[in-house]
Design a protein around this motif. Structure first.
Motif, PDB file in Angstrom:
ATOM      1  N   CYS A  63      -9.595  -4.603  -5.769  1.00 50.42           N
ATOM      2  CA  CYS A  63     -10.077  -3.792  -6.882  1.00 50.42           C
ATOM      3  C   CYS A  63     -10.900  -2.620  -6.358  1.00 50.42           C
ATOM      4  N   VAL A  64     -10.670  -1.447  -6.902  1.00 50.50           N
ATOM      5  CA  VAL A  64     -11.502  -0.271  -6.672  1.00 50.50           C
ATOM      6  C   VAL A  64     -11.707   0.403  -8.028  1.00 50.50           C
ATOM      7  N   GLU A  65     -12.639   1.336  -8.052  1.00 46.81           N
ATOM      8  CA  GLU A  65     -12.852   2.116  -9.266  1.00 46.81           C
ATOM      9  C   GLU A  65     -12.042   3.399  -9.125  1.00 46.81           C
ATOM     10  N   ALA A  66     -10.864   3.433  -9.732  1.00 44.21           N
ATOM     11  CA  ALA A  66     -10.057   4.647  -9.723  1.00 44.21           C
ATOM     12  C   ALA A  66     -10.714   5.692 -10.610  1.00 44.21           C
ATOM     13  N   PRO A  67     -10.424   6.970 -10.414  1.00 44.51           N
ATOM     14  CA  PRO A  67     -11.064   8.003 -11.241  1.00 44.51           C
ATOM     15  C   PRO A  67     -10.891   7.788 -12.737  1.00 44.51           C
ATOM     16  N   ARG A  68      -9.738   7.240 -13.149  1.00 48.74           N
ATOM     17  CA  ARG A  68      -9.492   7.010 -14.565  1.00 48.74           C
ATOM     18  C   ARG A  68      -9.845   5.597 -15.013  1.00 48.74           C
ATOM     19  N   GLY A  69     -10.423   4.756 -14.133  1.00 43.40           N
ATOM     20  CA  GLY A  69     -10.836   3.429 -14.572  1.00 43.40           C
ATOM     21  C   GLY A  69     -10.659   2.367 -13.501  1.00 43.40           C
ATOM     22  N   THR A  70     -11.178   1.173 -13.780  1.00 45.77           N
ATOM     23  CA  THR A  70     -11.124   0.061 -12.848  1.00 45.77           C
ATOM     24  C   THR A  70      -9.676  -0.307 -12.557  1.00 45.77           C
ATOM     25  N   LEU A  71      -9.320  -0.331 -11.281  1.00 48.69           N
ATOM     26  CA  LEU A  71      -7.939  -0.550 -10.852  1.00 48.69           C
ATOM     27  C   LEU A  71      -7.840  -1.896 -10.143  1.00 48.69           C
ATOM     28  N   LEU A  94     -15.517   6.116   3.093  1.00 49.88           N
ATOM     29  CA  LEU A  94     -15.586   7.545   3.389  1.00 49.88           C
ATOM     30  C   LEU A  94     -14.329   8.237   2.881  1.00 49.88           C
ATOM     31  N   TYR A  95     -13.190   7.702   3.252  1.00 48.21           N
ATOM     32  CA  TYR A  95     -11.912   8.251   2.799  1.00 48.21           C
ATOM     33  C   TYR A  95     -11.866   8.304   1.272  1.00 48.21           C
ATOM     34  N   TYR A  96     -12.330   7.225   0.647  1.00 49.71           N
ATOM     35  CA  TYR A  96     -12.260   7.119  -0.804  1.00 49.71           C
ATOM     36  C   TYR A  96     -13.213   8.101  -1.485  1.00 49.71           C
ATOM     37  N   SER A  97     -14.357   8.350  -0.874  1.00 51.22           N
ATOM     38  CA  SER A  97     -15.300   9.320  -1.430  1.00 51.22           C
ATOM     39  C   SER A  97     -14.724  10.734  -1.367  1.00 51.22           C
ATOM     40  N   ILE A  98     -14.053  11.060  -0.256  1.00 50.73           N
ATOM     41  CA  ILE A  98     -13.400  12.367  -0.141  1.00 50.73           C
ATOM     42  C   ILE A  98     -12.310  12.497  -1.202  1.00 50.73           C
ATOM     43  N   PHE A  99     -11.532  11.450  -1.359  1.00 50.89           N
ATOM     44  CA  PHE A  99     -10.494  11.451  -2.392  1.00 50.89           C
ATOM     45  C   PHE A  99     -11.102  11.665  -3.772  1.00 50.89           C
ATOM     46  N   TYR A 100     -12.176  10.944  -4.072  1.00 49.05           N
ATOM     47  CA  TYR A 100     -12.801  11.057  -5.395  1.00 49.05           C
ATOM     48  C   TYR A 100     -13.246  12.485  -5.680  1.00 49.05           C
ATOM     49  N   ALA A 101     -13.892  13.106  -4.686  1.00 51.09           N
ATOM     50  CA  ALA A 101     -14.364  14.475  -4.872  1.00 51.09           C
ATOM     51  C   ALA A 101     -13.192  15.423  -5.121  1.00 51.09           C
ATOM     52  N   THR A 102     -12.111  15.214  -4.383  1.00 58.14           N
ATOM     53  CA  THR A 102     -10.928  16.069  -4.537  1.00 58.14           C
ATOM     54  C   THR A 102     -10.271  15.848  -5.893  1.00 58.14           C
ATOM     55  N   ASP A 103     -10.150  14.595  -6.301  1.00 51.54           N
ATOM     56  CA  ASP A 103      -9.496  14.268  -7.568  1.00 51.54           C
ATOM     57  C   ASP A 103     -10.323  14.751  -8.757  1.00 51.54           C
ATOM     58  N   HIS A 104     -11.628  14.542  -8.722  1.00 55.78           N
ATOM     59  CA  HIS A 104     -12.466  15.008  -9.834  1.00 55.78           C
ATOM     60  C   HIS A 104     -12.434  16.527  -9.959  1.00 55.78           C
ATOM     61  N   PRO A 116       0.814  -1.237   0.000  1.00 59.05           N
ATOM     62  CA  PRO A 116       0.000   0.000   0.000  1.00 59.05           C
ATOM     63  C   PRO A 116       0.837   1.271   0.000  1.00 59.05           C
ATOM     64  N   ASN A 117       2.021   1.226   0.603  1.00 54.34           N
ATOM     65  CA  ASN A 117       2.878   2.409   0.635  1.00 54.34           C
ATOM     66  C   ASN A 117       3.817   2.492  -0.564  1.00 54.34           C
ATOM     67  N   LEU A 118       4.066   1.373  -1.233  1.00 54.83           N
ATOM     68  CA  LEU A 118       4.886   1.393  -2.445  1.00 54.83           C
ATOM     69  C   LEU A 118       4.058   1.802  -3.659  1.00 54.83           C
ATOM     70  N   THR A 119       2.921   1.162  -3.819  1.00 51.97           N
ATOM     71  CA  THR A 119       2.144   1.380  -5.040  1.00 51.97           C
ATOM     72  C   THR A 119       1.443   2.729  -5.051  1.00 51.97           C
ATOM     73  N   ASN A 120       1.314   3.385  -3.896  1.00 49.56           N
ATOM     74  CA  ASN A 120       0.694   4.714  -3.969  1.00 49.56           C
ATOM     75  C   ASN A 120       1.639   5.738  -4.582  1.00 49.56           C
ATOM     76  N   ARG A 121       2.847   5.305  -4.962  1.00 53.51           N
ATOM     77  CA  ARG A 121       3.762   6.160  -5.729  1.00 53.51           C
ATOM     78  C   ARG A 121       3.584   5.986  -7.232  1.00 53.51           C
ATOM     79  N   ILE A 122       2.724   5.090  -7.660  1.00 51.09           N
ATOM     80  CA  ILE A 122       2.540   4.871  -9.093  1.00 51.09           C
ATOM     81  C   ILE A 122       2.002   6.124  -9.771  1.00 51.09           C
ATOM     82  N   VAL A 173      -1.407  11.772  -8.974  1.00 49.39           N
ATOM     83  CA  VAL A 173      -2.733  12.365  -8.866  1.00 49.39           C
ATOM     84  C   VAL A 173      -3.677  11.470  -8.058  1.00 49.39           C
ATOM     85  N   CYS A 174      -3.521  10.158  -8.149  1.00 48.37           N
ATOM     86  CA  CYS A 174      -4.444   9.269  -7.436  1.00 48.37           C
ATOM     87  C   CYS A 174      -3.721   8.201  -6.607  1.00 48.37           C
ATOM     88  N   PRO A 175      -2.783   8.603  -5.729  1.00 47.98           N
ATOM     89  CA  PRO A 175      -2.136   7.602  -4.863  1.00 47.98           C
ATOM     90  C   PRO A 175      -3.131   6.900  -3.948  1.00 47.98           C
TER      91      PRO A 175
END
Length: 431
Positions: free
Chosen positions: A385-393, A94-104, A54-60, A63-65
């Motif tokens: 799996c989650v739905e990242a802003p740019r597509g299914t991750l 909840l965290y993910y919804s806040i992230f989505y709003a910020t990213d969009h 989780p801490n390595l791949t959030n560097r990919i 914009v959407c770590p």
């Protein structure tokens, strides 16, 4: 044969270049989107402890770590065979919804919006966030900056950092929220709903009511249209969900092609490579790869905000559902294949994310202290799996009995769209 290169491409999440090849008559013979850098996460993560992921791949992605952090955390749940308690799942969403709003907000106002707000005939140097601020005024620019600031402050409050969260753990999260924090998150969430409504009004005034550039005609024009399959995550009612659900795929005609659990993604999605790009090309396995082509017989699919709305039967919150219906009514019904309509769909999702944010933060269980279950079983293999802003991750990990990674496979959100992006580049160049 003449080559025109656009290198680098700006206003995107990552690095890329475009090469356009002209024949002897000056017509576009072909065009390529090339990703010239090798990232290598699937290789250099091997031999590391799975819980580092989780801490390595959030560097990919810069914009959407948060998306990679969450997909990786869910993969660890599966690897360690542990089901997080209900409060942990709600905190994560909840965290993910806040992230989505910020990213969009970032994507619409800084990456996509400048072409519409400032105008396609404006100098490229002005088609950016500063140009948007100059065009719409500092009051609106201030509202955008406040939304982003509030979002990142809340992400830090919950996830530990503004940019690279260090919060997710197999079986839950490292900490919860208290009542004072809950009240702060709720207050900002209610403001965020108003900001989303405000953004949709800007879109209506600037784009839908435009007469100078005739944006609606541009959006619905053939140059920016591709009739492909659509993919997105849905809940039990086939409504859009970003954090959890089944993956639904619908055809160019809107019919359901597949609906499956993320763990079974390899039965439905295959990956191929081309010699001119480091980015993979996923396609629908049961349809097959027919090249860079549209239509029912081509396994190319899109995975965007518009694709999610096309693949779903609606939105799970009332205000977003009303905007969903208005969008499809305006554009002639489902499915919509006009690529530029993705910006409108993104704002519908922005409204849904803020509504869901308030729903979750007002759930009585959100401040529960039961936010983690410790793993006890031997680690093996897992998919998150989650739905990242740019597509299914999708994150897929294999480990030995000590939890050390032996194999990693990642299908990143934008990677799903690699083939249709290449098709769009060529079509736009020809048009």
């Amino acid at each position: 044969m003449k080559r025109i290169s656009i290198d680098p491409i700006t206003r995107l999440e990552g690095h890329g270049k475009i090469d356009i090849f002209l024949d002897d008559e000056g017509n576009v013979a072909n065009a390529y989107l090339q990703i010239p850098e090798l990232r290598g996460f699937e290789r250099f993560c091997l031999g590391r402890p799975a819980e580092d992921m989780p801490n390595l791949t959030n560097r990919i992605c810069g914009v959407c770590p948060e998306a990679h952090h969450m997909a990786s955390t869910k993969a660890l749940d599966a690897v360690f065979h542990v089901d997080p308690p209900p409060a942990a799942k709600k905190l994560r969403e909840l965290y993910y919804s806040i992230f989505y709003a910020t990213d969009h907000t970032t994507h619409f106002y800084a990456l996509g919006g400048p072409d519409f707000v400032v105008g396609p005939d404006a100098p490229p140097a002005e088609r950016n966030i500063l140009g948007v601020a100059a065009k719409v005024g500092m009051d609106i620019a201030g509202a955008v900056l406040k939304m982003r600031r509030d979002g990142h402050n809340l992400l830090e409050m919950i996830g530990g950092r503004k940019v690279h969260p260090n919060w997710g753990l197999p079986g839950g999260v490292s900490r919860g929220i208290n009542e004072e924090q809950r009240q702060e998150i709720e207050a900002r969430g209610r403001e965020a709903i108003e900001f989303a409504k405000f953004s949709l009004k800007i879109f209506e005034d600037v784009v839908l009511k435009d007469t100078k550039y005739k944006y609606v005609e541009i959006i619905t024009g053939g140059v920016y249209t591709h009739e492909t399959y659509n993919m997105g995550m849905v809940d039990e009612n086939n409504h859009v969900n970003f954090y959890d659900g089944k993956i639904r795929v619908t055809g160019p005609d809107g019919s359901e092609h597949a609906k499956y659990d993320a763990v079974n993604y390899r039965d439905y999605v295959a990956e191929r490579v081309e010699p001119w790009s480091y980015l993979k090309f996923p396609y629908l396995k049961k349809v097959g790869w027919k090249g860079f082509e549209d239509g029912m017989d081509s396994g190319v699919y899109k995975c965007t905000p518009l694709s999610r709305l096309n693949a779903a039967d609606g939105m799970a919150t009332p205000l977003a559902q009303a905007e969903y219906e208005r969008m499809y009514e305006t554009l002639g019904g489902k499915p919509v294949h006009h690529t530029l309509a993705t910006h409108w769909a993104r704002l519908v999702e922005l409204l849904y994310a803020t509504e869901r944010w308030v729903e979750l933060v007002t759930d009585p269980e959100i401040t529960s202290k039961e936010y983690r279950v410790l793993p006890t079983e031997t680690p093996t293999e897992g998919v998150g799996c989650v739905e990242a802003p740019r597509g299914t991750l999708t994150h897929h990990y294999w480990t030995d009995e000590r939890g050390m990674l032996t194999k990693v496979n990642l299908i990143v959100g934008t990677t799903n769209n690699n083939a249709p992006i290449c098709m769009s580049v060529k079509k736009a160049a020809q048009g």
